[in-house]
Design a protein around this motif. Structure first.
Motif, PDB file in Angstrom:
ATOM      1  N   SER A   1       0.877  -1.115  -0.053  1.00 24.04           N
ATOM      2  CA  SER A   1      -0.082  -0.040  -0.054  1.00 24.04           C
ATOM      3  C   SER A   1       0.906   1.503  -0.082  1.00 24.04           C
ATOM      4  CB  SER A   1      -0.821   0.000   1.305  1.00 24.04           C
ATOM      5  OG  SER A   1      -1.605   1.199   1.324  1.00 24.04           O
ATOM      6  N   ALA A   2       0.575   2.280  -1.021  1.00 26.85           N
ATOM      7  CA  ALA A   2       1.143   3.453  -1.013  1.00 26.85           C
ATOM      8  C   ALA A   2       0.226   4.659  -1.111  1.00 26.85           C
ATOM      9  CB  ALA A   2       1.875   3.595  -2.088  1.00 26.85           C
ATOM     10  N   ASP A   3      -1.070   4.317  -1.475  1.00 31.79           N
ATOM     11  CA  ASP A   3      -1.796   5.420  -1.693  1.00 31.79           C
ATOM     12  C   ASP A   3      -2.116   6.439  -0.520  1.00 31.79           C
ATOM     13  OD1 ASP A   3      -3.281   3.244  -0.835  1.00 31.79           O
ATOM     14  OD2 ASP A   3      -4.515   3.046  -2.436  1.00 31.79           O
ATOM     15  N   LEU A   4      -2.415   5.576   0.658  1.00 35.79           N
ATOM     16  CA  LEU A   4      -2.860   6.348   1.939  1.00 35.79           C
ATOM     17  C   LEU A   4      -1.786   7.141   2.292  1.00 35.79           C
ATOM     18  CD1 LEU A   4      -4.769   4.181   4.030  1.00 35.79           C
ATOM     19  CD2 LEU A   4      -5.691   6.333   3.260  1.00 35.79           C
ATOM     20  N   ILE A   5      -0.379   6.676   2.169  1.00 30.93           N
ATOM     21  CA  ILE A   5       0.661   7.488   2.461  1.00 30.93           C
ATOM     22  C   ILE A   5       0.796   8.597   1.788  1.00 30.93           C
ATOM     23  CG2 ILE A   5       3.364   7.315   2.867  1.00 30.93           C
ATOM     24  CD1 ILE A   5       2.694   4.470   3.636  1.00 30.93           C
ATOM     25  N   TYR A   6       0.796   8.335   0.329  1.00 32.82           N
ATOM     26  CA  TYR A   6       0.939   9.549  -0.386  1.00 32.82           C
ATOM     27  C   TYR A   6      -0.117  10.429  -0.162  1.00 32.82           C
ATOM     28  CZ  TYR A   6       1.696  11.694  -5.016  1.00 32.82           C
ATOM     29  OH  TYR A   6       2.095  12.594  -6.255  1.00 32.82           O
ATOM     30  N   VAL A   7      -1.298  10.298  -0.198  1.00 30.04           N
ATOM     31  CA  VAL A   7      -2.310  11.399   0.092  1.00 30.04           C
ATOM     32  C   VAL A   7      -2.197  11.958   1.422  1.00 30.04           C
ATOM     33  CG1 VAL A   7      -4.922  11.664   0.269  1.00 30.04           C
ATOM     34  CG2 VAL A   7      -4.087  10.130  -1.448  1.00 30.04           C
ATOM     35  N   MET A   8      -1.768  11.180   2.452  1.00 34.73           N
ATOM     36  CA  MET A   8      -2.040  11.924   3.847  1.00 34.73           C
ATOM     37  C   MET A   8      -0.669  12.621   4.097  1.00 34.73           C
ATOM     38  SD  MET A   8      -3.623   9.212   6.273  1.00 34.73           S
ATOM     39  CE  MET A   8      -3.580  10.036   7.732  1.00 34.73           C
ATOM     40  N   THR A   9       0.392  12.359   3.915  1.00 34.88           N
ATOM     41  CA  THR A   9       1.733  12.739   4.031  1.00 34.88           C
ATOM     42  C   THR A   9       3.063  13.085   2.938  1.00 34.88           C
ATOM     43  OG1 THR A   9       3.024  10.750   4.795  1.00 34.88           O
ATOM     44  CG2 THR A   9       1.385  11.716   6.443  1.00 34.88           C
ATOM     45  N   ASN A  10       2.573  12.187   1.778  1.00 38.37           N
ATOM     46  CA  ASN A  10       3.412  12.221   0.749  1.00 38.37           C
ATOM     47  C   ASN A  10       4.848  11.762   1.263  1.00 38.37           C
ATOM     48  OD1 ASN A  10       4.253  12.288  -1.816  1.00 38.37           O
ATOM     49  ND2 ASN A  10       4.969  14.717  -1.847  1.00 38.37           N
ATOM     50  N   GLY A  11       4.937  10.946   2.186  1.00 42.57           N
ATOM     51  CA  GLY A  11       6.268  10.402   2.578  1.00 42.57           C
ATOM     52  C   GLY A  11       6.959  11.059   3.793  1.00 42.57           C
ATOM     53  N   GLY A  12       6.339  12.435   4.016  1.00 44.44           N
ATOM     54  CA  GLY A  12       7.039  13.243   4.996  1.00 44.44           C
ATOM     55  C   GLY A  12       6.540  13.091   6.460  1.00 44.44           C
ATOM     56  N   PRO A  13       7.003  14.004   7.503  1.00 46.18           N
ATOM     57  CA  PRO A  13       8.183  14.899   6.997  1.00 46.18           C
ATOM     58  C   PRO A  13       9.516  14.218   7.170  1.00 46.18           C
ATOM     59  CG  PRO A  13       7.381  14.976   9.429  1.00 46.18           C
ATOM     60  CD  PRO A  13       6.403  14.030   8.762  1.00 46.18           C
ATOM     61  N   GLY A  14      10.180  14.723   6.070  1.00 50.88           N
ATOM     62  CA  GLY A  14      11.515  14.436   6.198  1.00 50.88           C
ATOM     63  C   GLY A  14      11.693  12.791   5.859  1.00 50.88           C
ATOM     64  N   ASN A  15      10.772  12.053   4.931  1.00 49.38           N
ATOM     65  CA  ASN A  15      10.835  10.736   4.755  1.00 49.38           C
ATOM     66  C   ASN A  15      10.305   9.849   5.842  1.00 49.38           C
ATOM     67  OD1 ASN A  15      11.450  10.931   1.772  1.00 49.38           O
ATOM     68  ND2 ASN A  15      13.535  11.092   2.424  1.00 49.38           N
ATOM     69  N   ALA A  16       9.824  10.432   7.015  1.00 48.58           N
ATOM     70  CA  ALA A  16       9.709   9.714   8.131  1.00 48.58           C
ATOM     71  C   ALA A  16       8.460   8.746   8.059  1.00 48.58           C
ATOM     72  CB  ALA A  16       9.490  10.744   9.354  1.00 48.58           C
ATOM     73  N   THR A  17       7.544   9.069   7.112  1.00 45.95           N
ATOM     74  CA  THR A  17       6.587   8.033   6.767  1.00 45.95           C
ATOM     75  C   THR A  17       6.658   7.226   5.684  1.00 45.95           C
ATOM     76  OG1 THR A  17       5.215   9.864   5.992  1.00 45.95           O
ATOM     77  CG2 THR A  17       4.572   9.548   8.305  1.00 45.95           C
ATOM     78  N   HIS A  18       7.642   7.472   4.955  1.00 38.38           N
ATOM     79  CA  HIS A  18       7.836   6.508   3.629  1.00 38.38           C
ATOM     80  C   HIS A  18       7.989   4.932   3.986  1.00 38.38           C
ATOM     81  CE1 HIS A  18       7.919   8.554  -0.043  1.00 38.38           C
ATOM     82  NE2 HIS A  18       8.660   9.416   0.261  1.00 38.38           N
ATOM     83  N   THR A  19       7.303   4.051   3.399  1.00 34.82           N
ATOM     84  CA  THR A  19       7.544   2.687   3.485  1.00 34.82           C
ATOM     85  C   THR A  19       8.332   2.289   2.175  1.00 34.82           C
ATOM     86  OG1 THR A  19       5.505   2.008   2.698  1.00 34.82           O
ATOM     87  CG2 THR A  19       5.592   2.393   4.637  1.00 34.82           C
ATOM     88  N   LEU A  20       8.679   1.037   1.798  1.00 39.46           N
ATOM     89  CA  LEU A  20       9.290   0.778   0.412  1.00 39.46           C
ATOM     90  C   LEU A  20       8.105   1.056  -0.690  1.00 39.46           C
ATOM     91  CD1 LEU A  20      11.092  -2.585   1.379  1.00 39.46           C
ATOM     92  CD2 LEU A  20      12.097  -0.466   0.891  1.00 39.46           C
ATOM     93  N   ALA A  21       6.848   0.826  -0.388  1.00 38.24           N
ATOM     94  CA  ALA A  21       5.910   0.983  -1.623  1.00 38.24           C
ATOM     95  C   ALA A  21       5.911   2.422  -1.869  1.00 38.24           C
ATOM     96  CB  ALA A  21       4.405   0.696  -1.245  1.00 38.24           C
ATOM     97  N   SER A  22       5.657   3.127  -0.627  1.00 41.82           N
ATOM     98  CA  SER A  22       5.641   4.470  -1.328  1.00 41.82           C
ATOM     99  C   SER A  22       6.865   5.493  -1.719  1.00 41.82           C
ATOM    100  CB  SER A  22       5.070   5.568   0.200  1.00 41.82           C
ATOM    101  OG  SER A  22       6.057   5.350   0.928  1.00 41.82           O
ATOM    102  N   TYR A  23       7.860   4.931  -1.382  1.00 42.92           N
ATOM    103  CA  TYR A  23       9.291   5.247  -1.662  1.00 42.92           C
ATOM    104  C   TYR A  23       9.634   5.052  -3.094  1.00 42.92           C
ATOM    105  CZ  TYR A  23      14.064   6.402  -1.348  1.00 42.92           C
ATOM    106  OH  TYR A  23      15.598   6.811  -1.554  1.00 42.92           O
ATOM    107  N   MET A  24       9.164   3.813  -3.373  1.00 47.08           N
ATOM    108  CA  MET A  24       9.420   3.320  -4.657  1.00 47.08           C
ATOM    109  C   MET A  24       8.496   4.043  -5.744  1.00 47.08           C
ATOM    110  SD  MET A  24       8.848  -0.767  -6.285  1.00 47.08           S
ATOM    111  CE  MET A  24       7.118  -0.652  -5.748  1.00 47.08           C
ATOM    112  N   PHE A  25       7.341   4.470  -5.228  1.00 48.95           N
ATOM    113  CA  PHE A  25       6.632   5.358  -6.196  1.00 48.95           C
ATOM    114  C   PHE A  25       7.062   6.854  -6.390  1.00 48.95           C
ATOM    115  CE2 PHE A  25       2.110   6.268  -7.922  1.00 48.95           C
ATOM    116  CZ  PHE A  25       2.101   7.723  -7.669  1.00 48.95           C
TER     117      PHE A  25
END
Length: 297
Positions: A231-255
């Motif tokens: 799953s990457a969609d919720l992370i992308y919409v809510m935080t876009n991986g931020g702040p400072g990549n702190a909420t990125h997972t492999l799926a969202s980081y790959m995206f």
């Protein structure tokens, strides 16, 4: 081999051929293409200069200063989310599997999140946890729980917890639906016999309910873990991986790697690591649970 057997084999081949072709086009080709990309220096801005660079993409990913944190986030996000979804879904299923007045209406309400788009859920939870006008801050201040407004999505630890909360709310109905169906398929005669023998509710749960529902539990845990990890969609919409990549997972980081840096070589390397990790997890999970893939153990 008789003529009839040959005819049946030809029929089976032509019946399976469309499915095999679709699998080849939509699964086999992307997998092979991802493996090829992972071994290339391939940037979309200079696609004409693509060339093989062996394992340089993998080394670049591993040496990325954020990689360890992102890997840790992936495991924390997946484990906590699936665990909470399972236990809440199990509680929901235990409350719903026996008939009671208005059960159908109640089921429709509690299973509603599963029918909502993940993007809508992401926008909704981003609004709920907004630092300036979010309802969570407003309610917390009015009840005296908070002394001042908190930037939930501006703090790395809190932001990841908020994404997990959204994902849990989204996924609980899946376990609820699957486990309710599993519980309802258990013969009631077993419970009646257990009552005659003097078994209480706890014994009936551990000796009848769980053993009969084990195939469904194992399969849903396996599938849901893979889905959450992907799953990457919720992370992308809510935080876009931020702040400072702190909420990125492999799926969202790959995206993000694919569409922010346009480095498809490193994206392919991430995808290959991703697939290898999930394949190892699946094999280990099936080995530990002794699940044979056909519903048996």
């Amino acid at each position: 081999m008789t003529v009839r057997e040959k005819k049946r084999r030809r029929e089976a081949f032509w019946l399976l051929f469309p499915t095999a072709l679709l699998l080849l086009v939509f699964i086999a080709y992307p997998l092979v293409n991802t493996l090829v990309l992972s071994l290339q220096e391939y940037k979309l801005t200079s696609a004409g200069k693509a060339h093989f660079n062996h394992f340089e993409n993998f080394r670049a990913i591993i040496e990325d200063p954020y990689f360890t944190m992102i890997l840790r986030n992936s495991f924390v996000f997946t484990f906590v989310t699936v665990a909470l979804q399972f236990f809440l879904g199990l509680t929901l299923a235990l409350a719903l599997y026996k008939p009671f007045k208005g059960r159908n209406v109640y089921q429709a309400v509690v299973f509603l999140p599963w029918s909502i788009s993940a993007l809508v859920i992401g926008f909704t939870f981003r609004w709920l946890f907004n630092a300036e006008f979010g309802p969570v801050n407003d309610i917390g201040l009015k009840l005296g729980i908070l002394q001042e407004k908190i930037s939930f999505l501006g703090n790395g630890t809190m932001a990841l917890s908020c994404v997990i909360a959204a994902m849990v709310w989204y996924g609980v109905p899946f376990f609820g639906i699957m486990l309710t169906a599993a519980f309802q398929s258990i013969p009631m005669d077993l419970y009646e016999a257990a009552e005659i023998d003097g078994s209480n509710a706890v014994k009936k749960f551990f000796y009848i309910t769980l053993p009969y529902a084990k195939p469904t539990i194992v399969l849903t845990l396996l599938l849901r873990t893979i889905w959450v990890f992907n799953s990457a969609d919720l992370i992308y919409v809510m935080t876009n991986g931020g702040p400072g990549n702190a909420t990125h997972t492999l799926a969202s980081y790959m995206f993000s790697k694919a569409y922010s840096t346009l480095n498809f070589g490193q994206t392919g390397a991430l995808g290959t690591m991703f697939m290898a990790g999930l394949a190892i997890y699946t094999l280990m999970f099936m080995k530990i649970t002794r699940y044979d893939g056909s519903g048996g153990f």
